[in-house]
Write a protein that holds these residues in place. Structure first.
Motif: not given
Length: 90
Positions: A24-50
């Motif tokens: 398969s051309r893309e890794p298995w994880c790329a087939q899952q819903q993707q999130f990006f990590r937003m860093s804040t002073p209170w910690g990290y939040y994971y938001i859906p990337a699209g």
């Protein structure tokens, strides 16, 4: 002889399925819903990337993680794609 025929058939199916998954051309994880990590002073939040190429792109950055995916059955996230997360706005 019939048992040998079934064993060879089973092995042929197993090898073909394994080869299809391994090539398969893309890794298995790329087939899952993707999130990006937003860093804040209170910690990290994971938001859906699209969707890659429509909502965001991963710019070249060799030591950064672009997107993450949620590990099945847990609240933890693991890195998936390498690069720097860049949202696309039209």
């Amino acid at each position: 002889m019939k048992k040998a025929k079934y064993i060879f058939f089973f092995l042929a199916v197993t090898v073909s399925v394994t080869a299809a998954i391994a090539s398969s051309r893309e890794p298995w994880c790329a087939q899952q819903q993707q999130f990006f990590r937003m860093s804040t002073p209170w910690g990290y939040y994971y938001i859906p990337a699209g969707r890659l190429g429509i909502d965001y792109t991963c710019e070249y950055a060799p030591y950064n993680n672009c997107t993450y995916y949620q590990i099945n059955g847990s609240e933890q996230f693991a890195p998936c794609q390498q690069g720097c997360f860049m949202p696309l706005y039209y």
